[in-house]
Design an enzyme around this catalytic site. Structure first.
Site, PDB file in Angstrom:
ATOM      1  N   GLY A  46       9.870 -28.293 -24.027  1.00 46.76           N
ATOM      2  CA  GLY A  46       8.958 -29.201 -23.218  1.00 46.76           C
ATOM      3  C   GLY A  46       8.589 -30.460 -24.112  1.00 46.76           C
ATOM      4  O   GLY A  46       8.561 -30.220 -25.444  1.00 46.76           O
ATOM      5  N   GLN A  51       3.228 -36.927 -27.347  1.00 45.68           N
ATOM      6  CA  GLN A  51       4.155 -36.530 -28.525  1.00 45.68           C
ATOM      7  C   GLN A  51       5.179 -37.675 -28.967  1.00 45.68           C
ATOM      8  O   GLN A  51       5.576 -37.399 -30.100  1.00 45.68           O
ATOM      9  CB  GLN A  51       4.726 -35.067 -28.165  1.00 45.68           C
ATOM     10  N   CYS A 101       4.510 -25.751 -31.663  1.00 41.77           N
ATOM     11  CA  CYS A 101       4.563 -27.190 -31.006  1.00 41.77           C
ATOM     12  C   CYS A 101       5.252 -28.171 -31.931  1.00 41.77           C
ATOM     13  O   CYS A 101       5.065 -28.090 -33.124  1.00 41.77           O
ATOM     14  CB  CYS A 101       3.005 -27.474 -30.830  1.00 41.77           C
ATOM     15  N   LEU A 102       6.205 -28.785 -31.326  1.00 39.86           N
ATOM     16  CA  LEU A 102       6.841 -29.875 -32.155  1.00 39.86           C
ATOM     17  C   LEU A 102       6.082 -30.674 -33.282  1.00 39.86           C
ATOM     18  O   LEU A 102       6.401 -31.324 -34.004  1.00 39.86           O
ATOM     19  CB  LEU A 102       7.909 -30.950 -31.141  1.00 39.86           C
ATOM     20  N   HIS A 143       0.826 -25.681 -21.775  1.00 43.33           N
ATOM     21  CA  HIS A 143       1.012 -26.108 -22.938  1.00 43.33           C
ATOM     22  C   HIS A 143       1.060 -27.847 -22.932  1.00 43.33           C
ATOM     23  O   HIS A 143       0.478 -28.437 -23.368  1.00 43.33           O
ATOM     24  CB  HIS A 143       2.005 -25.508 -23.914  1.00 43.33           C
ATOM     25  N   GLU A 144       1.970 -28.062 -22.017  1.00 43.64           N
ATOM     26  CA  GLU A 144       2.502 -29.530 -21.934  1.00 43.64           C
ATOM     27  C   GLU A 144       1.258 -30.392 -21.176  1.00 43.64           C
ATOM     28  O   GLU A 144       1.050 -31.455 -21.645  1.00 43.64           O
ATOM     29  CB  GLU A 144       3.560 -29.752 -21.045  1.00 43.64           C
ATOM     30  N   HIS A 147      -1.488 -31.181 -23.597  1.00 44.85           N
ATOM     31  CA  HIS A 147      -1.145 -32.264 -24.405  1.00 44.85           C
ATOM     32  C   HIS A 147      -1.735 -33.654 -23.787  1.00 44.85           C
ATOM     33  O   HIS A 147      -2.241 -34.365 -24.312  1.00 44.85           O
ATOM     34  CB  HIS A 147       0.310 -32.172 -24.617  1.00 44.85           C
TER      35      HIS A 147
HETATM   36 NI    NI Z   1       3.221 -29.004 -27.926  1.00 47.50          NI
END
Ligand code: NI
Length: 173
Positions: A46, A51, A101-102, A143-144, A147
């Site tokens: 995702g 991000q 998380c990236l 989660h997304e 963000h």
């Molecule tokens: Ni994330």
């Protein structure tokens, strides 16, 4: 298509409440394709627009549509592109799971999420859509969408650690 740079903490855009998407033009289509490519390259399941440094309410997800497919290696995955997503229903039942998380490299955490949710939003052409998600897919959506509100998994985690110490997260989002 082109890869976009994934930003990491302490980049301020990750803490901002993102703006609704209102223009469904060619640039948006390019952006969506770039986000899918960037997510795959990372690799992640995702990605939210903040991000890649854009404060816009846009997420892409690539995962198994059905919970029972999570265990099957060759099951097909589906791509969801959702603009202005909103959780309209959430199960009382919550589940703990390990997330990464990236945008927060080197850290994972145990986070409690609704076991199943319903999300409404717009597709890439601005048409209304609704999604029912359970299991890991529900977790990824939560989660997304967090963000887009400047919330990171570390804010919700009951416990955070460096993955080399213990269990690796299953997916990066
Ligand atoms: Ni994330």
């Amino acid at each position: 298509m082109a890869l976009r740079k994934i930003v990491t903490l302490p980049e301020p855009v990750l803490r901002r409440k993102a703006h609704a998407v209102t223009k469904f033009d060619k640039n948006l289509q390019v952006l969506i394709d770039d986000m899918v490519e960037t997510m795959r390259e990372a690799p992640g399941v995702g990605l939210a627009a903040p991000q890649i440094g854009l404060s816009e309410r846009l997420i892409v997800i690539e995962y198994f549509e059905r919970e029972e497919d999570e265990e099957k290696e060759d099951a097909p995955k589906k791509v969801w592109t959702v603009l202005n997503p909103e959780i309209i229903k959430a199960s009382e039942e919550k589940l703990l799971g390990v997330e990464g998380c990236l945008s927060i490299p080197g850290l994972v955490g145990e986070v409690e999420r609704h076991a199943s949710i319903q999300v409404k939003g717009l597709n890439r052409h601005g048409k209304p859509m609704k999604i029912k998600a359970e299991g890991w897919l529900a977790r990824i959506f939560q989660h997304e969408i967090d963000h887009l509100n400047g919330i990171l998994f570390t804010d919700r985690a009951t416990r955070v650690w460096k993955p080399q110490d213990e269990v690796e997260p299953e997916q990066e989002v």
